[in-house]
Design an enzyme around this catalytic site. Structure first.
Site, short mmCIF file in Angstrom:
data_model
loop_
_atom_site.label_atom_id
_atom_site.label_comp_id
_atom_site.label_asym_id
_atom_site.label_seq_id
_atom_site.Cartn_x
_atom_site.Cartn_y
_atom_site.Cartn_z
N ASP A 57 -7.98 6.40 0.96
CA ASP A 57 -7.03 5.28 1.00
C ASP A 57 -5.73 5.74 0.34
O ASP A 57 -5.65 5.84 -0.89
CB ASP A 57 -7.61 4.07 0.28
N ASN A 110 1.18 13.05 -4.71
CA ASN A 110 2.14 12.70 -3.67
C ASN A 110 1.49 13.05 -2.34
O ASN A 110 1.31 14.22 -2.01
CB ASN A 110 3.44 13.49 -3.86
N ASP A 139 4.97 1.05 0.53
CA ASP A 139 6.28 0.60 0.07
C ASP A 139 7.25 0.58 1.26
O ASP A 139 7.46 1.62 1.89
CB ASP A 139 6.79 1.53 -1.02
N LYS A 143 16.02 -0.34 2.71
CA LYS A 143 17.32 0.25 2.98
C LYS A 143 17.18 1.45 3.90
O LYS A 143 16.27 2.26 3.75
CB LYS A 143 17.99 0.66 1.68
N ASP A 175 2.37 -5.84 6.47
CA ASP A 175 2.81 -7.20 6.79
C ASP A 175 4.28 -7.23 7.19
O ASP A 175 4.81 -8.30 7.48
CB ASP A 175 2.57 -8.14 5.62
#
Length: 413
Positions: A57, A110, A139, A143, A175
């Site tokens: 995950d 990362n 995330d 922008k 979402d």
């Protein structure tokens, strides 16, 4: 939240024993400190049995989803990965208090840099195989200048494809529709020849075969040693590699001649700029074939995993919608370019180069900091020669005599 969906975890007592954490909501994955390859976990130490299949995950966040999955499916190992160390430590503490430690572990890395090596390491050192990779509610980085910070990039698509065996699945969910479309587009544009929509969940029969021409072109390019690109460029400027100027590339795959429409540019930012300037040619823009699967723009209405995440619970409770897609790894091998002269392999290094589109898109500050970090790490391992002595060169004189200092006359007494 613990009173409804995650009540069976009994995290109320664990929350009292484990101190709360404060973390930044947004993390820049392009920082120099995050560009190093994180060592893979010692699988025999973190899992009770390494013969079980593994579910990874990416971006686990709070970790409740992984705790629920590990409790409901004890025959599968679960690895929650996040870039924020406090969340990783709290997830392991919650698992210890809940008694879920045999098949669950949280690790920090990362994912764009380290995930490919971790998947390969588990497949090589353990008897089990990687069964699924999930990327849920990453995330969004709304922008446009921060889109390069999103977790799903071309390098991650290639790393996941190389670490998964045929039949393994990739689950994407968000979402935010724009984020889900961006994730699906990255996998389709750079991995349509490596991944397919799960036919058991998506209505793949409604897809237009003409839109799958990019997949055929990339498959031919992969076999010819040009991964991630549909065609080669030549002198006529049409980008097809055949020199006839018609914009079509004739490639050979398994002895069969395949005619594929060349993509003028693979960079979406260039396409948007051409569209605004009105200079784009007809048919030059990329169109998703996976979006035509079914009558819901290719999205799944229900979560096929059966266990929601924290963000999914909040979204569904507010009558929101989640955009989901399930992919399956096919049997097409993924490999790097063979070092052919003139090839531009964007998957060779995790760091951008000055000539790559991603390198040009990065800000000057981020690129400089990343390169300084690489040079500093290389200096630690390589003994450099001592610096040459500095020679001081006297400044040439102007030819005039220097003025003597003023004469100090003692005062009269």
């Amino acid at each position: 939240m613990e009173d409804s969906v995650f009540a069976e975890l009994e995290l109320a007592e664990a929350a009292k024993a484990v101190a709360g954490v404060r973390v930044r909501q947004h993390v820049n994955p392009l920082k120099a400190s995050l560009q190093t390859q994180a060592p893979a976990p010692i699988w025999s130490d973190v899992f009770a049995s390494t013969s079980k299949p593994l579910v990874v995950d990416i971006g686990c966040g709070g970790g409740r989803f992984d705790l629920m999955m590990a409790k409901r499916f004890p025959s599968t190992n679960f690895l929650g990965v996040d870039i924020r160390a406090p969340l990783v430590e709290r997830g392991n503490s919650w698992g210890a208090h809940a008694g879920i430690v045999d098949n669950l572990h949280f690790a920090e890395c990362n994912a764009t840099i380290s995930m490919g090596a971790w998947l390969k390491d588990y497949a090589e050192r353990c008897d089990g195989e990687v069964e699924m990779v999930t990327i849920q509610f990453p995330d969004p980085h709304f922008k446009k200048k921060h889109h390069k910070r999103r977790v799903v990039q071309t390098a991650l698509v290639r790393a996941i494809a190389e670490g998964l065996k045929p039949g393994a699945r990739v689950f994407l969910q968000s979402d935010v529709k724009a984020v889900s479309e961006d994730m699906r587009e990255k996998f389709e544009r750079h991995g349509a020849h490596l991944f397919d929509l799960d036919a058991s969940l998506h209505a793949t029969g409604s897809m237009d075969p003409e839109l799958l021409r990019a997949k055929v072109a990339r498959l031919a390019a992969e076999k010819a040693g040009w991964p991630g690109r549909a065609t080669r460029r030549d002198g006529d400027g049409d980008g097809d590699g055949d020199g006839d100027g018609d914009g079509r590339d004739v490639a050979t795959a398994d002895g069969e001649e395949v005619v594929a429409v060349a993509e003028k540019e693979d960079d979406e930012d260039d396409d948007d700029a051409d569209e605004k300037d009105g200079k784009a040619e007809p048919g030059a823009f990329w169109t998703s074939a996976w979006a035509a699967a079914g009558d819901r723009e290719g999205w799944l209405d229900e979560n096929p995993l059966g266990v929601p995440t924290e963000r999914e619970v909040q979204t569904m409770s507010s009558n929101g919608r989640c955009y989901r897609v399930m992919l399956v790894r096919n049997d097409t091998p993924a490999r790097y370019a063979r070092g052919r002269a003139g090839s531009r392999d964007r998957f060779r290094s995790p760091l951008p180069t000055a000539s790559s589109r991603r390198g040009r898109a990065l800000s000057t500050h981020a690129t400089r900091r990343a390169r300084e970090g690489v040079v500093a790490r290389a200096r630690d391992h390589v003994r450099l020669p001592p610096p040459s002595p500095v020679r001081v060169v006297a400044r040439p004189s102007s030819g005039r005599r220097p003025r003597p200092p003023p004469r100090r006359v003692p005062p009269r007494i």
